[in-house]
Design a protein around this motif. Sequence first.
Motif, PDB file in Angstrom:
ATOM      1  N   MET A 194      11.324  -4.546  -4.862  1.00 54.26           N
ATOM      2  CA  MET A 194      11.096  -3.606  -5.963  1.00 54.26           C
ATOM      3  C   MET A 194       9.676  -3.821  -6.477  1.00 54.26           C
ATOM      4  O   MET A 194       9.331  -4.919  -6.927  1.00 54.26           O
ATOM      5  CB  MET A 194      12.116  -3.822  -7.082  1.00 54.26           C
ATOM      6  N   CYS A 195       8.861  -2.766  -6.406  1.00 56.53           N
ATOM      7  CA  CYS A 195       7.460  -2.844  -6.820  1.00 56.53           C
ATOM      8  C   CYS A 195       7.199  -1.849  -7.943  1.00 56.53           C
ATOM      9  O   CYS A 195       7.711  -0.721  -7.916  1.00 56.53           O
ATOM     10  CB  CYS A 195       6.525  -2.564  -5.643  1.00 56.53           C
ATOM     11  N   ASN A 196       6.398  -2.280  -8.904  1.00 52.80           N
ATOM     12  CA  ASN A 196       6.071  -1.453 -10.060  1.00 52.80           C
ATOM     13  C   ASN A 196       4.730  -0.745  -9.864  1.00 52.80           C
ATOM     14  O   ASN A 196       3.776  -1.348  -9.349  1.00 52.80           O
ATOM     15  CB  ASN A 196       6.015  -2.297 -11.337  1.00 52.80           C
ATOM     16  N   SER A 229       0.847  -1.194   0.000  1.00 52.58           N
ATOM     17  CA  SER A 229       0.000   0.000   0.000  1.00 52.58           C
ATOM     18  C   SER A 229       0.881   1.243   0.000  1.00 52.58           C
ATOM     19  O   SER A 229       1.764   1.378   0.853  1.00 52.58           O
ATOM     20  CB  SER A 229      -0.923   0.010   1.221  1.00 52.58           C
ATOM     21  N   PHE A 230       0.627   2.134  -0.965  1.00 51.70           N
ATOM     22  CA  PHE A 230       1.377   3.376  -1.113  1.00 51.70           C
ATOM     23  C   PHE A 230       0.427   4.564  -1.008  1.00 51.70           C
ATOM     24  O   PHE A 230      -0.757   4.473  -1.350  1.00 51.70           O
ATOM     25  CB  PHE A 230       2.092   3.447  -2.470  1.00 51.70           C
ATOM     26  N   GLN A 254      -4.197   6.900  -2.636  1.00 55.57           N
ATOM     27  CA  GLN A 254      -3.892   5.872  -1.649  1.00 55.57           C
ATOM     28  C   GLN A 254      -4.365   4.548  -2.223  1.00 55.57           C
ATOM     29  O   GLN A 254      -5.555   4.251  -2.259  1.00 55.57           O
ATOM     30  CB  GLN A 254      -4.568   6.146  -0.308  1.00 55.57           C
ATOM     31  N   VAL A 255      -3.421   3.733  -2.686  1.00 54.14           N
ATOM     32  CA  VAL A 255      -3.767   2.525  -3.413  1.00 54.14           C
ATOM     33  C   VAL A 255      -3.014   1.333  -2.828  1.00 54.14           C
ATOM     34  O   VAL A 255      -1.946   1.471  -2.219  1.00 54.14           O
ATOM     35  CB  VAL A 255      -3.433   2.664  -4.912  1.00 54.14           C
ATOM     36  N   THR A 256      -3.602   0.163  -3.044  1.00 54.09           N
ATOM     37  CA  THR A 256      -2.971  -1.111  -2.703  1.00 54.09           C
ATOM     38  C   THR A 256      -2.628  -1.817  -3.997  1.00 54.09           C
ATOM     39  O   THR A 256      -3.515  -2.048  -4.840  1.00 54.09           O
ATOM     40  CB  THR A 256      -3.908  -1.983  -1.849  1.00 54.09           C
ATOM     41  N   LEU A 257      -1.367  -2.144  -4.174  1.00 49.58           N
ATOM     42  CA  LEU A 257      -0.873  -2.732  -5.411  1.00 49.58           C
ATOM     43  C   LEU A 257      -0.446  -4.168  -5.165  1.00 49.58           C
ATOM     44  O   LEU A 257       0.000  -4.527  -4.073  1.00 49.58           O
ATOM     45  CB  LEU A 257       0.322  -1.947  -5.952  1.00 49.58           C
TER      46      LEU A 257
END
Length: 357
Positions: free
Chosen positions: A107-109, A19-20, A89-92
């Motif tokens: 490392m997340c895209n 989550s970013f 505010q999203v969860t990837l």
Amino acid sequence: MDFFLVAILSVVEKLQTVSFYFVLNLEWQNPFATWDPQDFCNISEIVLPMDTYWSPPIFILERVNGQNPELNYMVLMHNGSFNSTRPFQVTLTCSLIILKFPFDTQMCNLTIASFLYPVTDFVMKTRRTPAEMMKDSQSFFLTDGEWKFTNLSIIEYTEMMDDRGFSLVTYVISMERRPTLYILNLILPTCALYLLDMAVLFGPSSLEEKINFQIAIILGSSMLAVILNNSLPTSSNKPPIIVVFFLGTFLLMIMAALDTFFLLYQQRKSLRLDKVLRSFQQDPHKLPKRPPGNLAKGSPQLLHPPRKAQGQGQPTKHLWQLQELDPFLPVLEKVLLYSHLFLSLFFFTVISVKWSS
């Protein structure tokens, strides 16, 4: 288009999600929305709702959950330039490689895409370099939790779908885990329990007391394994090194307990043999006799006790064999203990090399 990472809210290894909280700044041009400020009281910019004019229809490919931005406004300049700054505010979904947990780097895209317009009509570009965005993101970064934001890279490319090209921009976010909590809660207690197990194994206590201590230590280490199981994903291509570390430590503790059981068995066996031979030495007539039915067959009438050697105080042959058996137990104990020690040193050396590589 500009990107500012504000916070890393959560990383769930079991669900492989991150989550970013970030800010996305978009800027585009509309030549049909221009005016002369002198004709309108020197007004050079206005704030309008997002649905007043056309805006880029973008979405995030890796998004699985999140909140839509509440700031649905944009700034229109007199030269037809639109500017929109919106928080997300999203969860990837992210492929988390936890082989070196808790000393891992992920490392997340985060891919910004728009599949409504082909690349001939709509192209996305970044205004600044990754180093400038990284500097601004670190100045805006709010959280100081488990994860540390380490690097940001940008990839601009065209994705082909149904013989049509579409513009995409991927932000690669690198983050490093702070392992202090896991070292204090999992690794150090496990090492302390194993050192305690080795101290019990080499200690001067009796074998019965050693077994009681070792079983208690094994039960304590199993509780730490339950804590580890709650934080790791249920499936992985390769088992994490920390799982191998816990499993190897657990097996070494069980091997130490089995060594103690074996030594206790040999000690009890030697004591029983010592008791039997001493009883024979004190009263040799207690040896079992042959049944009377065998006298006709020419067999000896009874089993004679072993003869004494020359001299009245010399031990029998059986007691001489017992004196050779008694020194065997300390030698066996040293062989088992030191082999266990060398195996432990080899195991911990291999684990340290794998974690540091």
